[in-house]
Write an enzyme that holds these catalytic residues in place. Structure first.
Site, short mmCIF file in Angstrom:
data_model
loop_
_atom_site.label_atom_id
_atom_site.label_comp_id
_atom_site.label_asym_id
_atom_site.label_seq_id
_atom_site.Cartn_x
_atom_site.Cartn_y
_atom_site.Cartn_z
N HIS A 130 0.64 -1.44 -0.22
CA HIS A 130 0.02 0.13 0.07
C HIS A 130 0.81 1.17 -0.03
O HIS A 130 0.81 2.12 -0.68
CB HIS A 130 -0.93 0.01 1.17
C1 BDR Z 1 -2.21 0.49 5.73
O1 BDR Z 1 -2.55 -0.04 6.89
C2 BDR Z 1 -1.37 -0.35 7.58
O2 BDR Z 1 -1.36 -1.74 8.27
C3 BDR Z 1 -0.29 -0.57 6.45
O3 BDR Z 1 1.19 -0.12 6.94
C4 BDR Z 1 -1.04 0.46 5.36
O4 BDR Z 1 -0.21 1.78 5.82
C5 BDR Z 1 -3.14 -0.36 4.50
O5 BDR Z 1 -4.67 -0.38 4.89
#
Ligand code: BDR
Ligand code: CA
Length: 339
Positions: free
Chosen positions: A264
């Site tokens: 992400h």
């Molecule tokens: C986001 O949530 C976190 O667990 C990850 O690092 C990312 O920033 C994705 O939903």
């Protein structure tokens, strides 16, 4: 009252991006606010390597793991990547309201899965995350972009504490939210769910925002086949990244979700370095900060009829498309350049 009737308007088409893009000749000054985090680790690598970005600081926030782990991870990651000159400062332990909901089931208790990164030989700046961001903004000759890739707590505090610095923020390119389904809940993505009050402050701030949410990041996937490509790379950073990825693939497989991981946070950083990687569309986004079942949801509206009727202007770009193959290639190229 007029109604759109019994038909659905088509989904929003892509529009011209609003976020600035750095160039080799003029790298984009950037602060990353992060809760490292497996995908945060890869995002920070992108900012260290890409010549279109000038990484000014990494600030930490409680999110994936406790903030002291996140701070230590930021220091160690920068050390691993040969970037000990990038200042790190610790931020909020938890959200503006309520307790911290971590994501340690995904990222491990420390945030770095089961990987032990070598210790850095320095500590975080004592002034703290919000003061460091404010000092950088104040002293920068040009506006600075911020890539928040964790809960938005520090950014909300920055906006509220130093409103006069708003013109010094060129853009907020955040990983968070979704106009579609969530991940922490059916409604909400983790970074917004972890601090909806802060997210509401950020989305209603009037600052230029790009929301790199699950709509696009769920197409920024690496799967186990990438490990072969990382294994060809000589550096210690690639070895560590492969370990972090493997932890995630194993966990995802154990949950019956396939041996893959959405990276992400890297998408938010790469959007500032590569002009045509991510396709966006203008939306009006509000955050549900209530305690109901949609808590943490980012409600995105791109319907021109409703926006006009309600006199609402779009307040952000929302990432919708990505060239997935190119994304994977970029990740390999980035780790090929790290020590
Ligand atoms: C986001 O949530 C976190 O667990 C990850 O690092 C990312 O920033 C994705 O939903
Ligand atoms: Ca994160």
């Amino acid at each position: 009252m007029a109604s759109v009737g019994l038909f659905r308007l088509p989904p929003a088409g892509l529009t011209q991006r609003q976020a600035p893009v750095g160039s080799v000749a003029h790298p984009l000054p950037l602060i990353i606010d992060s809760d490292p985090g497996l995908d945060d680790a890869l995002a920070i690598a992108c900012a260290v390597v890409r010549p279109e970005i000038k990484l000014l600081a990494v600030t930490s926030v409680g999110g994936n793991a406790d903030v002291h782990h996140c701070t230590e991870n930021a220091l160690r990651l920068l050390h691993l990547y040969g970037a000990d000159d990038v200042p790190v400062a610790e931020g909020a332990v938890g959200p503006l309201v309520g307790p911290l909901e971590r994501a340690t089931e995904i990222h491990g208790e420390s945030g770095m899965g089961s990987t032990q990164l070598p210790k850095a030989s320095r500590r975080a700046e004592p002034e703290g995350a919000v003061a460091l961001m404010a000092r950088i903004l104040e002293s920068s000759p040009e506006p600075v972009a911020i890539a928040p890739i964790g809960p938005l707590t520090n950014i909300a505090l920055l906006i509220r504490s130093f409103p006069h610095l708003a013109p010094k923020i060129s853009h907020i390119c955040l990983m968070g939210g979704s106009v579609g389904e969530g991940n922490s809940s059916a409604s909400a993505e983790f970074n917004i769910y972890a601090d909806p009050t802060a997210a509401e402050i950020v989305f209603s701030s009037g600052l230029p925002i790009t929301m790199i949410g699950l709509d696009v990041t769920h197409h920024a996937i690496l799967d186990r086949s990438i490990l072969e490509r990382f294994a060809q790379l000589p550096g210690r950073s690639a070895k560590a990244a492969a370990e972090l990825l493997k932890f995630s693939f194993d966990r995802s497989a154990a949950w019956g979700q396939g041996e893959k991981m959405a990276i992400h946070d890297a998408v938010a950083v790469l959007h500032l370095a590569i002009p045509d990687l991510v396709g966006v569309s203008r939306y009006h986004v509000v955050v549900d900060a209530t305690s109901g079942p949609a808590r943490g949801r980012t409600i995105g509206d791109a319907n021109p009829y409703r926006l006009k009727r309600d006199k609402r202007e779009p307040n952000c770009d929302v990432g919708l498309t990505i060239d997935s193959d190119r994304f994977a290639d970029e990740m390999v190229a980035i780790f090929a350049k790290l020590p």
